[in-house]
Write a protein that holds these residues in place. Structure first.
Motif, PDB file in Angstrom:
ATOM      1  N   CYS A 154      -5.420   1.558 -10.358  1.00 55.56           N
ATOM      2  CA  CYS A 154      -6.667   2.549  -9.622  1.00 55.56           C
ATOM      3  C   CYS A 154      -7.614   3.077 -10.529  1.00 55.56           C
ATOM      4  O   CYS A 154      -8.692   3.290 -10.217  1.00 55.56           O
ATOM      5  N   LYS A 200      -5.964  -6.182   2.491  1.00 54.52           N
ATOM      6  CA  LYS A 200      -5.506  -7.497   2.097  1.00 54.52           C
ATOM      7  C   LYS A 200      -4.015  -7.256   2.655  1.00 54.52           C
ATOM      8  O   LYS A 200      -3.083  -6.485   1.936  1.00 54.52           O
ATOM      9  N   GLU A 211     -12.371  -6.853  -5.267  1.00 56.17           N
ATOM     10  CA  GLU A 211     -11.218  -7.850  -4.617  1.00 56.17           C
ATOM     11  C   GLU A 211     -10.264  -8.206  -5.830  1.00 56.17           C
ATOM     12  O   GLU A 211      -9.099  -8.492  -5.600  1.00 56.17           O
ATOM     13  N   TYR A 261      -5.847   3.251  -3.036  1.00 53.13           N
ATOM     14  CA  TYR A 261      -5.370   2.173  -3.693  1.00 53.13           C
ATOM     15  C   TYR A 261      -4.026   1.967  -3.203  1.00 53.13           C
ATOM     16  O   TYR A 261      -3.215   2.596  -4.322  1.00 53.13           O
ATOM     17  N   LEU A 303      -7.584  -0.494  -0.176  1.00 57.58           N
ATOM     18  CA  LEU A 303      -8.459   0.206  -1.386  1.00 57.58           C
ATOM     19  C   LEU A 303      -9.623   0.663  -0.623  1.00 57.58           C
ATOM     20  O   LEU A 303     -10.086   0.022   0.233  1.00 57.58           O
ATOM     21  N   LEU A 353      -2.266  -4.170   1.811  1.00 62.52           N
ATOM     22  CA  LEU A 353      -2.861  -3.106   0.465  1.00 62.52           C
ATOM     23  C   LEU A 353      -4.302  -2.664   0.978  1.00 62.52           C
ATOM     24  O   LEU A 353      -5.051  -3.529   1.804  1.00 62.52           O
ATOM     25  N   TYR A 374     -11.310  -1.785   1.820  1.00 60.10           N
ATOM     26  CA  TYR A 374     -10.816  -3.455   1.594  1.00 60.10           C
ATOM     27  C   TYR A 374      -9.369  -3.417   2.043  1.00 60.10           C
ATOM     28  O   TYR A 374      -8.663  -2.674   1.536  1.00 60.10           O
ATOM     29  N   ASP A 427      -7.675 -11.170   4.279  1.00 65.73           N
ATOM     30  CA  ASP A 427      -8.344  -9.924   3.715  1.00 65.73           C
ATOM     31  C   ASP A 427      -9.584  -9.529   4.729  1.00 65.73           C
ATOM     32  O   ASP A 427      -9.972 -10.265   5.237  1.00 65.73           O
ATOM     33  N   GLY A 431      -8.150  -5.508  -6.504  1.00 64.79           N
ATOM     34  CA  GLY A 431      -7.094  -5.489  -5.450  1.00 64.79           C
ATOM     35  C   GLY A 431      -5.878  -6.699  -5.621  1.00 64.79           C
ATOM     36  O   GLY A 431      -4.725  -6.349  -5.488  1.00 64.79           O
TER      37      GLY A 431
END
Length: 349
Positions: free
Chosen positions: A121, A186, A79, A129, A196, A194, A184, A169, A82
């Motif tokens: 990344c 967000k 996180e 990413y 990832l 975003l 993940y 998120d 991220g």
């Protein structure tokens, strides 16, 4: 019945009682020895088994807590990486869906954003990413596997998996029964998120199992009890065994043991559950071997104690044997005298 015969009968009865007393003392001594040794053995075995179970439960619980901390730390690190995307120039403000964007400027801006996202990344072994916009346009590293998996619903389904409203998120896996990657997502702004992702196999470093606990199975399950990670082969994506699920479904962090399995469970910060299990018979394997040796030792001790006690009891009651023999001799002599007197009276008559 004459007085002499009555006296003789009473002596015989008394002698028989003395003999029975001798045998009874020996039998009762043997019984008491066996009961005492059996009681001590059962007490020792019960306490030893309880101690083994308690130690195994404590050790497994401690390991489960450590695995939870490892997972939470790993997720927190992902996180944090991220969050670095917000430091990328224009990432937070650029909107690829804005129709007023100049095409040339958009190309340059997206290239700058992509380059910086690619550099971030490299911090971790990410599969994806990048930023996904509401028109499904992507900037950064968004793999073909992800775009192929989500298709035209890429943005909508990513947004649907934002479970934490406060932080905007969420974590998820198992999209369309695919558990190869963990995602993940967000929110960046109203029209962009975003995303990832990394391969599930990356969790092997998180759930590293000590060699001393090789017989323990480690599983990570989602909110629906589908297996995200397992130390057992060929369980990825399967539903957790119903027997295990029924035991842990209504409890939080706990350690449970029955005749079949020792279970420990902890909830991670993202709602996934870490479940450690080990068969009870493996836990008690050493205890069962010790039980066999202890029972054999107790049986040998009881046999030796009975033999020694029997010899001691016979020595202790030896005077009874002498009294019995004396009484028998006196009775015999008295009978001979009586018979001789009777014969003499007969001859005189």
């Amino acid at each position: 019945m004459t007085a002499q015969e009555l006296r003789r009968q009473n002596r015989i009865v008394g002698l028989m009682r003395l003999r029975r007393l001798r045998v009874t003392m020996t039998i009762w001594y043997s019984v008491l020895v066996v009961l005492a040794i059996a009681g001590i053995t059962v007490f020792a075995l019960t306490n030893h088994e309880r101690s083994v179970k308690t130690q195994a439960s404590t050790l497994t619980s401690s390991l489960n807590v450590q695995l939870k901390q490892n997972l939470d730390s790993y997720i927190s690190r992902m996180e944090s990486v991220g969050t670095l995307a917000f430091s990328v120039d224009n990432a937070y403000t650029y909107d690829a869906t804005d129709p007023s964007n100049d095409e040339y400027e958009s190309i340059n801006t997206e290239k700058e954003i992509s380059d910086q996202l690619y550099s971030l990344c490299m911090l971790e072994n990410f599969v994806d990413y990048g930023i996904v916009y509401s028109n499904n346009h992507t900037v950064g590293k968004v793999s073909n596997g992800t775009t192929g998996l989500f298709g035209n619903e890429l943005y909508n389904d990513l947004v649907a998996n934002i479970q934490r409203e406060r932080t905007g998120d969420g974590w998820f896996t198992g999209y369309q029964e695919n558990y190869d990657r963990i995602y993940y997502v967000k929110r960046i702004h109203d029209n962009a998120v975003l995303v990832l992702s990394f391969y599930t196999t990356e969790l092997e470093s998180v759930f590293d199992n000590p060699e001393t606990m090789n017989d323990m199975a480690i599983r990570l399950v989602d909110r629906n009890y589908n297996i995200i990670y397992s130390s057992e082969a060929d369980e990825l994506g399967n539903h957790l065994d119903s027997g295990i699920e029924s035991k842990i479904a209504d409890i939080g962090s706990a350690a449970l043991m029955d005749s079949e399995t020792l279970l420990t469970v902890n909830d991670s910060n993202v709602g996934w559950r870490i479940i450690c299990s080990i068969p009870t018979d493996i836990i008690l394997a050493d205890s069962n071997r010790s039980r066999t040796y202890l029972i054999i030792a107790a049986a040998v001790a009881a046999l030796i104690a009975m033999l020694i006690g029997g010899m001691f009891t016979f020595r202790l009651t030896n005077p009874i044997r002498l009294i019995t023999e004396n009484f028998s001799s006196e009775d015999f002599a008295e009978d001979e005298d009586t018979d001789a007197g009777y014969a003499s009276e007969t001859e005189e008559g």
